[in-house]
Design an enzyme around this catalytic site. Structure first.
Site, PDB file in Angstrom:
ATOM      1  CG  HIS A   1     -94.669 -27.734 -61.474  1.00 52.26           C
ATOM      2  ND1 HIS A   1     -94.250 -27.005 -62.561  1.00 52.26           N
ATOM      3  CD2 HIS A   1     -95.547 -28.647 -61.966  1.00 52.26           C
ATOM      4  CE1 HIS A   1     -94.853 -27.451 -63.651  1.00 52.26           C
ATOM      5  NE2 HIS A   1     -95.648 -28.434 -63.324  1.00 52.26           N
TER       6      HIS A   1
ATOM      7  CE  LYS B   1     -96.688 -30.681 -72.330  1.00 54.99           C
ATOM      8  NZ  LYS B   1     -96.581 -30.612 -70.863  1.00 54.99           N
TER       9      LYS B   1
ATOM     10  NE  ARG C   1    -102.719 -28.815 -63.432  1.00 52.16           N
ATOM     11  CZ  ARG C   1    -101.888 -28.787 -64.448  1.00 52.16           C
ATOM     12  NH1 ARG C   1    -101.288 -27.678 -64.773  1.00 52.16           N
ATOM     13  NH2 ARG C   1    -101.658 -29.870 -65.151  1.00 52.16           N
TER      14      ARG C   1
ATOM     15  CB  SER D   1     -95.382 -25.329 -67.768  1.00 54.61           C
ATOM     16  OG  SER D   1     -94.901 -25.820 -66.553  1.00 54.61           O
TER      17      SER D   1
END
Ligand code: ADP
Length: 164
Positions: free
Chosen positions: A17, A41, A90, A128
């Site tokens: 990040h 989440k 990504r 993460s």
């Protein structure tokens, strides 16, 4: 003035990040990093904590502002005035979801465009959730997280273990 918003859950902010933040902050006049709520989440850090961790690691970047929002991103962007969304990509798996998100945001707010920065090859594998998983096994974190937040992360991993 060219302003961009970099939204995410940042739970916690990783070196991947931070790499996107540094690169985007050199492209745009102003970069707003916005910590969003992700309903799916169960976060490790509260929204306020995540904001504080990001502020700590971006303190040397004067054109970076850190904010948080519980609103729809397209609506938040409308309130911030003329801006674009920046996202990091990504892999192909990111592309599909991000492409869909970009189209939806554009539909809700036709003035809103999304620009993508490719992840640095060094961080392509990093997320993460992966860091949280590795953290529970005591893996070396120095390539994964900004050094200033590693003690906070380790402390949270330990207190979570005690709750189990
Ligand atoms: P994560 O997938 O790590 O939980 P977020 O939901 O906080 O990440 O993601 C915010 C944005 O940052 C997304 O655009 C995501 O694709 C991007 N991003 C996450 N990790 C990286 C990385 N290692 N390199 C580049 N971009 C990344």
């Amino acid at each position: 003035m060219k302003t961009a918003i970099y939204p995410g859950s940042f739970d916690p902010i990783t070196s991947g990040h931070l790499n996107i933040i540094r690169r985007a902050s050199s492209i745009f006049d102003k970069l707003i990093v916005c910590v969003m709520v992700n309903a799916g989440k169960n976060p490790m850090f509260s929204q306020e904590e995540r904001v504080e961790l990001i502020r700590r690691v971006t303190g040397d970047l004067p054109n970076v502002e850190v904010d948080c929002s519980n609103e729809l991103l397209a609506e938040y962007a409308r309130q911030r005035g003329r801006c674009v969304i920046v996202k990091g990509l990504r892999a192909v798996s990111d592309f599909e979801t991000e492409f869909q998100m970009a189209l939806i945001n554009h539909k809700i707010n036709p003035d809103l465009d999304t620009m993508f920065l490719t992840a640095d090859s060094q961080y392509m594998y990093l997320s993460s959730s992966m860091v949280k998983e590795l953290g529970t096994y005591g893996v070396e974190l120095s390539d994964l997280l900004p050094s200033e937040i590693i003690p906070d992360f380790q402390e949270r991993i330990e207190s979570r273990k005690k709750q189990l």
